[in-house]
Scaffold this motif. Structure first.
Motif, PDB file in Angstrom:
ATOM      1  N   PHE A 175      24.910  90.789  76.251  1.00  0.00           N
ATOM      2  CA  PHE A 175      25.469  91.971  76.910  1.00  0.00           C
ATOM      3  C   PHE A 175      26.988  91.969  76.793  1.00  0.00           C
ATOM      4  N   TYR A 176      27.588  90.827  77.063  1.00  0.00           N
ATOM      5  CA  TYR A 176      29.047  90.737  77.021  1.00  0.00           C
ATOM      6  C   TYR A 176      29.578  90.955  75.600  1.00  0.00           C
ATOM      7  N   ALA A 177      28.849  90.447  74.602  1.00  0.00           N
ATOM      8  CA  ALA A 177      29.267  90.647  73.211  1.00  0.00           C
ATOM      9  C   ALA A 177      29.251  92.132  72.843  1.00  0.00           C
ATOM     10  N   LEU A 178      28.303  92.870  73.399  1.00  0.00           N
ATOM     11  CA  LEU A 178      28.209  94.305  73.126  1.00  0.00           C
ATOM     12  C   LEU A 178      29.142  95.136  74.007  1.00  0.00           C
ATOM     13  N   ASN A 179      29.595  94.542  75.105  1.00  0.00           N
ATOM     14  CA  ASN A 179      30.453  95.247  76.065  1.00  0.00           C
ATOM     15  C   ASN A 179      31.621  94.349  76.479  1.00  0.00           C
ATOM     16  N   PRO A 180      32.486  93.960  75.539  1.00  0.00           N
ATOM     17  CA  PRO A 180      33.538  92.983  75.853  1.00  0.00           C
ATOM     18  C   PRO A 180      34.575  93.473  76.862  1.00  0.00           C
ATOM     19  N   ASN A 181      34.659  94.754  77.069  1.00  0.00           N
ATOM     20  CA  ASN A 181      35.656  95.288  78.001  1.00  0.00           C
ATOM     21  C   ASN A 181      35.074  95.634  79.368  1.00  0.00           C
ATOM     22  N   CYS A 182      33.848  95.193  79.626  1.00  0.00           N
ATOM     23  CA  CYS A 182      33.249  95.527  80.921  1.00  0.00           C
ATOM     24  C   CYS A 182      33.983  94.786  82.037  1.00  0.00           C
ATOM     25  N   ASP A 183      33.966  95.380  83.204  1.00  0.00           N
ATOM     26  CA  ASP A 183      34.660  94.756  84.330  1.00  0.00           C
ATOM     27  C   ASP A 183      33.797  93.649  84.947  1.00  0.00           C
ATOM     28  N   HIS A 184      34.432  92.865  85.795  1.00  0.00           N
ATOM     29  CA  HIS A 184      33.764  91.719  86.420  1.00  0.00           C
ATOM     30  C   HIS A 184      32.557  92.162  87.245  1.00  0.00           C
ATOM     31  N   ARG A 185      32.687  93.271  87.930  1.00  0.00           N
ATOM     32  CA  ARG A 185      31.596  93.763  88.781  1.00  0.00           C
ATOM     33  C   ARG A 185      30.354  94.098  87.945  1.00  0.00           C
ATOM     34  N   THR A 186      30.557  94.754  86.818  1.00  0.00           N
ATOM     35  CA  THR A 186      29.437  95.089  85.939  1.00  0.00           C
ATOM     36  C   THR A 186      28.808  93.828  85.372  1.00  0.00           C
ATOM     37  N   LEU A 187      29.635  92.884  84.968  1.00  0.00           N
ATOM     38  CA  LEU A 187      29.126  91.627  84.425  1.00  0.00           C
ATOM     39  C   LEU A 187      28.312  90.874  85.481  1.00  0.00           C
ATOM     40  N   GLU A 188      28.769  90.906  86.703  1.00  0.00           N
ATOM     41  CA  GLU A 188      28.033  90.256  87.795  1.00  0.00           C
ATOM     42  C   GLU A 188      26.672  90.922  88.009  1.00  0.00           C
ATOM     43  N   LYS A 189      26.635  92.242  87.955  1.00  0.00           N
ATOM     44  CA  LYS A 189      25.365  92.962  88.095  1.00  0.00           C
ATOM     45  C   LYS A 189      24.422  92.625  86.946  1.00  0.00           C
ATOM     46  N   MET A 190      24.966  92.531  85.755  1.00  0.00           N
ATOM     47  CA  MET A 190      24.129  92.201  84.603  1.00  0.00           C
ATOM     48  C   MET A 190      23.617  90.762  84.684  1.00  0.00           C
ATOM     49  N   ALA A 191      24.392  89.878  85.286  1.00  0.00           N
ATOM     50  CA  ALA A 191      23.924  88.499  85.481  1.00  0.00           C
ATOM     51  C   ALA A 191      22.693  88.486  86.383  1.00  0.00           C
ATOM     52  N   LYS A 192      22.702  89.328  87.391  1.00  0.00           N
ATOM     53  CA  LYS A 192      21.529  89.427  88.267  1.00  0.00           C
ATOM     54  C   LYS A 192      20.332  89.966  87.492  1.00  0.00           C
ATOM     55  N   CYS A 193      20.578  90.938  86.641  1.00  0.00           N
ATOM     56  CA  CYS A 193      19.495  91.469  85.808  1.00  0.00           C
ATOM     57  C   CYS A 193      18.959  90.394  84.863  1.00  0.00           C
TER      58      CYS A 193
END
Length: 132
Positions: free
Chosen positions: A41-59
């Motif tokens: 996910f991070y490789a496809l969305n390198p500019n995502c914010d910390h909050r989004t990354l945290e939500k994706m970690a839960k997913c």
């Protein structure tokens, strides 16, 4: 799906997943699946914010619950004795073949979390992989 269950059913699921079942079948692995999903996910969305990354970690953690479901069933089919250095879930006292029900409980819980995660992701402005 769990979202159609009554409140009592949801309570039973929550209690089961806060119990030894969750600790014995989900916790303790290498977490390779969830790490790979999050890194992808991070490789496809390198500019995502910390909050989004945290939500994706839960997913991504849902993958570990799905793996727990598969491992319970696999251990029963294979007649395994141990998993991750502990007795297989179905080998625990008073569990036996009812471990199949516990595995299905994990699966239903994952379905509910996916439903919730889908709602979260739709609010995150997540880049569609097909746009790459």
């Amino acid at each position: 799906c769990l979202h159609n269950a009554d409140a009592d059913g949801r309570t039973r699921v929550a209690e089961a997943l806060n119990s030894k079942l969750f600790d014995s079948t989900v916790i303790g692995g290498k977490y390779i699946r969830s790490i790979l999903a999050l890194e992808s996910f991070y490789a496809l969305n390198p500019n995502c914010d910390h909050r989004t990354l945290e939500k994706m970690a839960k997913c991504a953690s849902l993958l570990e619950m799905i793996q727990g479901f598969y491992l319970i069933i696999d251990d029963i089919i294979d007649g395994s004795e141990t998993r991750r250095g502990k007795p297989c879930w179905y080998k625990n006292k008073d569990i036996g073949i009812s471990a199949v029900n516990d595995a299905l409980l994990l699966d239903v819980f994952v379905d509910e979390l996916i439903r919730v995660a889908t709602q979260i992701c739709s609010q995150c402005n997540v880049k569609d992989v097909s746009e790459s």
